[in-house]
Design an enzyme around this catalytic site. Sequence first.
Site, PDB file in Angstrom:
ATOM      1  N   ASP A  93       2.298 -20.092   5.967  1.00 33.13           N
ATOM      2  CA  ASP A  93       3.524 -20.191   6.744  1.00 33.13           C
ATOM      3  C   ASP A  93       3.282 -21.296   7.786  1.00 33.13           C
ATOM      4  OD1 ASP A  93       5.898 -19.695   7.958  1.00 33.13           O
ATOM      5  OD2 ASP A  93       5.493 -17.607   8.458  1.00 33.13           O
ATOM      6  N   ASP A 266       7.151 -12.245   0.350  1.00 32.69           N
ATOM      7  CA  ASP A 266       6.032 -11.796   1.165  1.00 32.69           C
ATOM      8  C   ASP A 266       6.589 -10.830   2.195  1.00 32.69           C
ATOM      9  OD1 ASP A 266       7.179 -13.958   3.090  1.00 32.69           O
ATOM     10  OD2 ASP A 266       5.719 -12.861   4.292  1.00 32.69           O
ATOM     11  N   CYS A 304       0.524   5.727 -10.711  1.00 35.19           N
ATOM     12  CA  CYS A 304      -0.203   4.569 -10.174  1.00 35.19           C
ATOM     13  C   CYS A 304      -1.638   4.557 -10.690  1.00 35.19           C
ATOM     14  CB  CYS A 304      -0.194   4.618  -8.650  1.00 35.19           C
ATOM     15  SG  CYS A 304      -1.077   3.235  -7.885  1.00 35.19           S
ATOM     16  N   CYS A 306      -4.169   2.800  -9.191  1.00 38.94           N
ATOM     17  CA  CYS A 306      -5.065   2.240  -8.164  1.00 38.94           C
ATOM     18  C   CYS A 306      -6.267   3.161  -7.927  1.00 38.94           C
ATOM     19  CB  CYS A 306      -4.307   1.989  -6.860  1.00 38.94           C
ATOM     20  SG  CYS A 306      -4.159   3.418  -5.780  1.00 38.94           S
ATOM     21  N   CYS A 309      -5.308   6.471  -6.146  1.00 44.46           N
ATOM     22  CA  CYS A 309      -4.620   7.468  -6.969  1.00 44.46           C
ATOM     23  C   CYS A 309      -5.508   8.005  -8.093  1.00 44.46           C
ATOM     24  CB  CYS A 309      -3.329   6.880  -7.536  1.00 44.46           C
ATOM     25  SG  CYS A 309      -2.112   6.565  -6.238  1.00 44.46           S
ATOM     26  N   HIS A 335      -3.510   1.499  -2.078  1.00 41.85           N
ATOM     27  CA  HIS A 335      -2.385   2.021  -2.857  1.00 41.85           C
ATOM     28  C   HIS A 335      -1.106   1.208  -2.650  1.00 41.85           C
ATOM     29  CE1 HIS A 335       0.615   4.374  -4.789  1.00 41.85           C
ATOM     30  NE2 HIS A 335       1.317   4.284  -3.659  1.00 41.85           N
TER      31      HIS A 335
HETATM   32 ZN   LIG Z   1      -2.050   4.267  -6.082  1.00 42.75          ZN
END
Ligand SMILES: [Zn+2]
Length: 392
Positions: A93, A266, A304, A306, A309, A335
């Site tokens: 930016d 973003d 999910c 990740c 999770c 997450h």
């Molecule tokens: Zn997750």
Amino acid sequence: MAFSFELLKTDSKSNARLGKMTTAHGEVRTPVFMPVGTQGTVKAMTPDGLKEAGAEIILGNTYHLYLRPGHELIREHGGLHRFMHWDRPILTDSGGFQIFSLGPLRKITEDGVQFQSHIDGSRHFISPERAIEIQEALGSDIMMCFDDCTPYPAERAYVEKSMALTHRWAKRCRDAQKNSSQALFGIIQGGIHRDLRQASVEALTGIGFDGYAIGGLSVGEPKALMMETIEATAPLLPAGRARYLMGVGTPEDIVEGVHYGIDLFDCVMPTRSARNGLLFTNRGKVVIKNARYRNDQAPLDEACDCYTCRNFTRAYLRHLFIAREILALLLNTIHNVRFYLALMERIRTSIAGGGFEDFRRSFRDRQREDDSGSIPEGRVDENMKTEKEDAP
Ligand SMILES: [Zn+2]
């Protein structure tokens, strides 16, 4: 290697687009979400963790890195990529939005902006030329023009004046650019006025940039007006250039933005919300401190993949958060970042398969398990708000 954007497909039922950006640090598939790494780090994430979450590009911030540790120091360390050990693309930016956020601490002139540091009150001056020089020292793959972020609400005459200044600064940024391996994006202003947005598109495409951002949104205007402005502005932009919607937003906003033809997003929302215990799931938002999760043995989000999770229960995440453990910030951030990036993967798959509009409808319907309407609205800078609210 020079920057390029290739438009691979436009959806037949909406303006959604599938594309590919090529940068000096590799390719980025669009639509894409860029986790925000304001101070040379995406808060609570290691670069390896970001890669595991599927991040293809991150955002760094000129204003913060210029003030601390200083762009010359980063240049001496071989640029921001080497300094922070991130070898994939970075967009920086220009600092325009942060300086805009300083309010009374800044003074705008034709030359540039005089401002006082939010850290120690020291005086600084950033001009369009200086903003490019700093971004070239940082070595980002995509640089942003230094713009005057028009506030909302504002008188039409003020919006016009501010927009014209952004256009003159954009030309100076283009002229100041020395390094052709870095792309430079222009920023469209014009507030909520359709004709001014059109004039801004004409002025900036007349100068010619590698991509175009829609700026000056998510600064306090009603959500419906923001969406109308995106809907009106995106189709005016050249089809063969990347389109970036700055500082937006919620998962729902992103799906809508894609629908209107946006390629890059973003927002601090996934990282900042994670530190506040607000977690996004495929069934809506979860406020992890709520008593209903005290003995909940389910993962945060069944859908999910990740690290959080796969390995932890909602009860454990609640415990960590209530006990103010640092691990709460790490697991929550892993997450939320993965949720956003997996959402972008599903969006790209659905555009490729011709089912984006079906995806958009079902996504809206699925956002049902909703603990909270207290989600922070609008574009914020993670480092200029009080960190008090970020502590669990
Ligand atoms: Zn997750």
